[in-house]
Design a protein around this motif. Structure first.
Motif, mmCIF file in Angstrom:
data_model
loop_
_atom_site.group_PDB
_atom_site.id
_atom_site.type_symbol
_atom_site.label_atom_id
_atom_site.label_comp_id
_atom_site.label_asym_id
_atom_site.label_seq_id
_atom_site.Cartn_x
_atom_site.Cartn_y
_atom_site.Cartn_z
ATOM 1 N N GLN A 92 12.334 -6.058 -14.036
ATOM 2 C CA GLN A 92 12.064 -5.567 -12.687
ATOM 3 C C GLN A 92 13.374 -5.195 -11.971
ATOM 4 N N ARG A 93 14.394 -5.951 -12.156
ATOM 5 C CA ARG A 93 15.695 -5.672 -11.542
ATOM 6 C C ARG A 93 16.282 -4.357 -12.073
ATOM 7 N N GLU A 94 16.185 -4.135 -13.392
ATOM 8 C CA GLU A 94 16.677 -2.898 -13.990
ATOM 9 C C GLU A 94 15.858 -1.698 -13.516
ATOM 10 N N GLN A 95 14.553 -1.903 -13.343
ATOM 11 C CA GLN A 95 13.698 -0.818 -12.855
ATOM 12 C C GLN A 95 14.133 -0.377 -11.447
ATOM 13 N N ARG A 96 14.396 -1.355 -10.567
ATOM 14 C CA ARG A 96 14.870 -1.026 -9.221
ATOM 15 C C ARG A 96 16.207 -0.286 -9.264
ATOM 16 N N THR A 97 17.103 -0.724 -10.134
ATOM 17 C CA THR A 97 18.404 -0.073 -10.269
ATOM 18 C C THR A 97 18.236 1.376 -10.727
ATOM 19 N N LEU A 148 15.537 3.271 -10.328
ATOM 20 C CA LEU A 148 14.904 4.014 -9.240
ATOM 21 C C LEU A 148 15.917 4.361 -8.147
ATOM 22 N N LEU A 149 16.733 3.389 -7.740
ATOM 23 C CA LEU A 149 17.749 3.659 -6.723
ATOM 24 C C LEU A 149 18.778 4.675 -7.218
ATOM 25 N N GLU A 186 9.019 0.925 -18.424
ATOM 26 C CA GLU A 186 8.196 -0.291 -18.288
ATOM 27 C C GLU A 186 8.752 -1.449 -19.102
#
Length: 160
Positions: A14-19, A21-22, A10
């Motif tokens: 947001q960009r790092e979170q998507r990275t 997750l992917l 958390e």
């Protein structure tokens, strides 16, 4: 521990979170394919081996009447040495080129090794020795080779 991972996640943008997750999804997919594909290949290989063995068994069952008929015939007495007899029958049945070697032992047996021999020709060779000359096969080891229909075999033969 999960709380610490969640807090770290958390705290990311947001960009790092998507990275993350992917990357995690890609890692799971690679892990699944890395374990499932080899397992599937192993299962398919086992199924093919079973099918081959079933076909071999069906062929052997179809040969049962002929084998039973031949069991009643008396073998021919041969005054040749086992080595000479094996070589002569190999030439007669067309497997002489595949004879890789023979080794007599002290107990009167003869170990014969054949390489890249067609299975049907090998069966004819062994059958001629047993049926016509009363040679006993003490042991046999037959392994498939990379070429279809060809096998490598080792027989331990004993004179009648």
């Amino acid at each position: 521990m999960m709380g610490a991972v969640r807090a770290w996640f958390e705290a990311l943008s947001q960009r790092e979170q998507r990275t993350v997750l992917l990357g995690s999804a890609a890692a799971v997919i690679v892990l699944l394919f890395g374990t499932l594909l080899p397992f599937e290949r192993h299962v398919n290989g086992a199924q093919q081996r079973v099918a081959t063995k079933q076909a071999d068994l069906a062929w052997l069952e179809s040969m049962r009447p002929q084998i039973a008929q031949l069991q009643g015939t008396a073998p021919i007495a041969s005054h040749e040495s086992m080595v000479v007899l094996v070589d002569r029958i190999a030439r007669e049945t067309g497997v002489a080129r595949q004879l890789a070697g023979s080794q007599p032992s002290g107990d009167g047996s003869l170990s014969v090794h054949l390489e890249q021999v067609p299975f049907d020709a090998l069966a004819g060779w062994a059958g001629a020795l047993v049926q016509r000359y009363g040679v006993h096969i003490s042991s046999a080891s037959v392994e498939g080779s990379t070429a279809a229909g060809l096998v490598n075999a080792t027989f331990v033969l004993r004179d009648h």
